[in-house]
Design a protein around this motif. Structure first.
Motif, short mmCIF file in Angstrom:
data_model
loop_
_atom_site.label_atom_id
_atom_site.label_comp_id
_atom_site.label_asym_id
_atom_site.label_seq_id
_atom_site.Cartn_x
_atom_site.Cartn_y
_atom_site.Cartn_z
N GLY A 192 0.81 -1.20 0.00
CA GLY A 192 0.00 0.00 0.00
C GLY A 192 0.84 1.24 0.00
N ASP A 193 1.12 1.76 -1.17
CA ASP A 193 1.80 3.04 -1.31
C ASP A 193 3.05 3.16 -0.47
OD1 ASP A 193 -0.02 3.76 -3.13
OD2 ASP A 193 -0.45 5.68 -2.26
N GLY A 194 3.84 2.13 -0.47
CA GLY A 194 5.16 2.23 0.11
C GLY A 194 5.20 2.34 1.61
N ALA A 195 4.07 2.26 2.28
CA ALA A 195 4.10 2.44 3.73
C ALA A 195 4.60 1.17 4.38
CB ALA A 195 2.71 2.79 4.24
N GLN A 196 5.91 0.94 4.31
CA GLN A 196 6.49 -0.27 4.85
C GLN A 196 7.44 0.05 5.98
OE1 GLN A 196 8.51 -2.68 2.03
NE2 GLN A 196 8.52 -4.46 3.31
N THR A 197 7.33 1.20 6.58
CA THR A 197 8.11 1.50 7.75
C THR A 197 7.32 1.12 8.98
OG1 THR A 197 7.23 3.73 7.79
CG2 THR A 197 9.31 3.41 6.64
N THR A 198 8.00 1.03 10.10
CA THR A 198 7.32 0.60 11.31
C THR A 198 6.25 1.58 11.76
OG1 THR A 198 9.11 1.62 12.58
CG2 THR A 198 9.24 -0.75 12.20
N ASP A 199 6.35 2.82 11.35
CA ASP A 199 5.39 3.81 11.86
C ASP A 199 4.62 4.49 10.74
OD1 ASP A 199 7.60 5.09 10.90
OD2 ASP A 199 7.88 6.42 12.62
N SER A 200 4.26 3.74 9.71
CA SER A 200 3.37 4.24 8.67
C SER A 200 2.10 3.41 8.66
CB SER A 200 4.05 4.15 7.29
OG SER A 200 5.21 4.94 7.24
N ILE A 201 1.02 4.01 8.21
CA ILE A 201 -0.27 3.33 8.12
C ILE A 201 -0.58 3.10 6.64
CG2 ILE A 201 -2.73 3.45 8.65
CD1 ILE A 201 -1.03 3.24 11.12
N THR A 202 -1.08 1.91 6.32
CA THR A 202 -1.27 1.51 4.93
C THR A 202 -2.73 1.61 4.49
OG1 THR A 202 -1.71 -0.80 5.41
CG2 THR A 202 0.61 -0.14 5.24
N HIS A 203 -2.93 1.44 3.19
CA HIS A 203 -4.29 1.42 2.63
C HIS A 203 -5.17 0.38 3.32
CE1 HIS A 203 -4.59 4.11 -0.80
NE2 HIS A 203 -3.40 3.75 -1.23
N THR A 204 -4.66 -0.82 3.48
CA THR A 204 -5.48 -1.89 4.03
C THR A 204 -5.86 -1.60 5.49
OG1 THR A 204 -3.46 -3.16 4.49
CG2 THR A 204 -4.65 -3.66 2.46
N GLU A 205 -4.94 -1.01 6.23
CA GLU A 205 -5.24 -0.66 7.62
C GLU A 205 -6.24 0.48 7.71
OE1 GLU A 205 -0.89 -2.01 9.40
OE2 GLU A 205 -1.18 0.00 8.61
N ILE A 206 -6.12 1.44 6.81
CA ILE A 206 -7.10 2.54 6.75
C ILE A 206 -8.49 1.99 6.46
CG2 ILE A 206 -7.83 4.51 5.33
CD1 ILE A 206 -4.80 5.19 5.06
N THR A 207 -8.57 1.04 5.53
CA THR A 207 -9.86 0.44 5.17
C THR A 207 -10.47 -0.29 6.35
OG1 THR A 207 -9.13 0.20 2.87
CG2 THR A 207 -11.00 -1.14 3.58
N GLN A 208 -9.66 -1.10 7.04
CA GLN A 208 -10.19 -1.85 8.18
C GLN A 208 -10.61 -0.91 9.30
OE1 GLN A 208 -7.91 -5.29 9.36
NE2 GLN A 208 -8.90 -5.42 11.36
N ALA A 209 -9.81 0.13 9.56
CA ALA A 209 -10.16 1.08 10.63
C ALA A 209 -11.46 1.80 10.31
CB ALA A 209 -9.03 2.08 10.82
#
Length: 464
Positions: free
Chosen positions: A29-46
């Motif tokens: 999800g848009d490069g958010a692969q750092t420990t403190d980034s939020i991804t597309h899939t997490e945004i959707t679930q939230a």
């Protein structure tokens, strides 16, 4: 004595868990692969959890309270909830085993929606389609895309007996585009603190900078060149890393006049498969990040807020602002969809209240090896706004570290649990070794014929 494979995994884990750098966490999800980034899939679930909390309040909690059951409504709206937590409150008579059984169909459907969201960054039809990401100032086309996909969801769900797979896939795809608006446009830089309510309702979602109107400048961007870690060399295949730290690089007159703009990239295309590239005769903004070559063409730098690391996002300092609005926009979209469909059809779309047969079918699928690709049972959010929502998401980031360890443990020792997502898209035709896909995290898991203990290292070696 530890063999070479395990030593390398421990080394990678140690350098990644203690630095704000790329970690072996297979998030897409848009490069958010750092420990403190939020991804597309997490945004959707939230966003969905927040919508589900309102659905259960209206259809179960409030009626139950009126009939003698007591749920503290103040706590209900301020406390963090997982999906299982909400089922327990909505169905207090259920045992834990029943909660897990009856929530399973919804979780698999939500996982499908999240998977389709992630695939927008990998599908050859959409990964470079400007309108799918609100890139290259494609605001009208991006809005049309959302409206078109939303109509598929509504029409299919309203049709009795219709298979809803396409509706759910369309929902995931449109949510990706909706969420990208906040991380790819200058909405936040214009000083906006609320979502754009025109998206999903109107084709015109705001005034847009003209095609020959400059939107960014070289001023405000600092070029950074640094040697890469082993993990970065494996994932990006380039060293040194060259990227930009940009602040106030969007022209003040653009933001002051409330004109929308977004970053350009090379080698994109429109709906007619015509090429879309960053102009060279006028200084437009770039998307930015170490994988975006257009970032070196004036105006240099970029404006994306996809992650919380400058390596991928020149406006990383605004990442959580973008996340906040994207979660709110996702929740609002779900709430409006529920309003348009009605509770019965909304329930059918997500199988919130499954039949015994639907629950048993999902349970049998688990027994036969089916797992979640992205759905995470640990993710919890409340209905709080602003700083409260961000606090929930940052708490989730802390929990994620333990999940990273679980993923690696599973790879090394063959553990397989429903609580840990697989992040495996290889069976869907995704090339997990494509480092040229600048939008997605540079590493996801793949399945194969090799043993699970060796798979992690096998993938790493093949990416070099």
């Amino acid at each position: 004595m530890l063999n070479t494979h395990i030593i390398l995994v421990i080394y990678l884990l140690s350098i990644c868990l203690y630095t704000n750098a790329f970690i072996p966490y297979p998030v897409v999800g848009d490069g958010a692969q750092t420990t403190d980034s939020i991804t597309h899939t997490e945004i959707t679930q939230a966003g969905f959890i927040r919508c589900l909390a309102r659905f259960f309040y209206d259809t179960r909690i409030k009626p139950n309270n009126n009939n003698g059951n007591t749920v503290n409504e103040k706590e209900y709206f301020t406390k963090e909830h997982t999906i299982d937590d909400l089922y327990k409150l909505a169905y207090p008579e259920y045992s834990q085993a029943q909660v897990e059984l009856y929530s399973l169909p919804l979780k698999f459907i939500l996982d499908l929606v999240m998977t389709e969201n992630a695939l927008v960054d990998f599908d050859s039809k959409t990964k470079k389609l400007s309108a799918a990401h609100f890139d290259s100032e494609a605001f009208i086309n991006g809005s049309r895309r959302i409206l078109r996909l939303r109509q598929i969801v509504v029409n299919d769900t309203r049709t009795t007996g219709k298979d809803l797979t396409d509706a759910r896939q369309s929902l995931g795809r449109l949510l990706h585009t909706l969420q990208d608006f906040y991380s790819h446009s200058n909405w936040i830089e214009m000083g906006k603190t609320n979502i754009n309510t025109l998206i999903g309702n109107n084709e015109n979602i705001g005034s847009v900078a003209g095609p020959n109107q400059a939107t960014c400048s070289n001023n405000g961007c600092t070029r950074i060149e640094k040697q890469c870690s082993l993990w970065q060399l494996i994932t990006f295949r380039k060293c040194p890393l060259i990227y930009y730290d940009c602040q106030n690089n969007i022209l003040s007159q653009i933001n002051n006049q409330q004109l929308l703009t977004s970053g350009y990239l090379f080698n994109q295309f429109n709906e007619n498969n015509e090429p879309v590239n960053k102009p060279t005769n006028v200084e437009k903004c770039s998307h930015g990040g170490v994988m975006d070559d257009s970032a070196h063409v004036p105006a240099i730098g970029g404006i994306n807020k996809d992650s919380n690391t400058l390596i991928l996002s020149p406006h990383s300092n605004l990442h959580f602002n973008a996340v906040d609005l994207a979660v709110n926009a996702t929740e609002e979209f779900f709430n409006n969809l529920r309003k348009d469909l009605g509770d019965e059809n909304f329930n059918r779309l997500f199988i919130i209240n499954p039949t015994q047969t639907q629950s048993q079918t999902a349970s049998n699928a688990v027994k036969n090896g089916k797992r979640f690709r992205f759905f995470t049972s640990f993710l919890s959010v409340s209905l709080k706004q602003g700083d409260g929502l961000l606090a929930d998401l940052k708490n989730w980031i802390t929990k994620r570290i333990n999940m990273i360890k679980s993923i690696l443990t599973g790879l090394l020792f063959g553990q397989n649990t429903l609580d840990i997502p697989t992040y495996d898209l290889s069976d869907l035709g995704v090339n997990v070794k494509d480092v040229n896909n600048f939008r997605a995290a540079p590493y996801i898991l793949e399945s194969g014929n090799i043993g699970r203990k060796k798979r992690f290292i096998h993938v790493l070696r093949n990416r070099q």
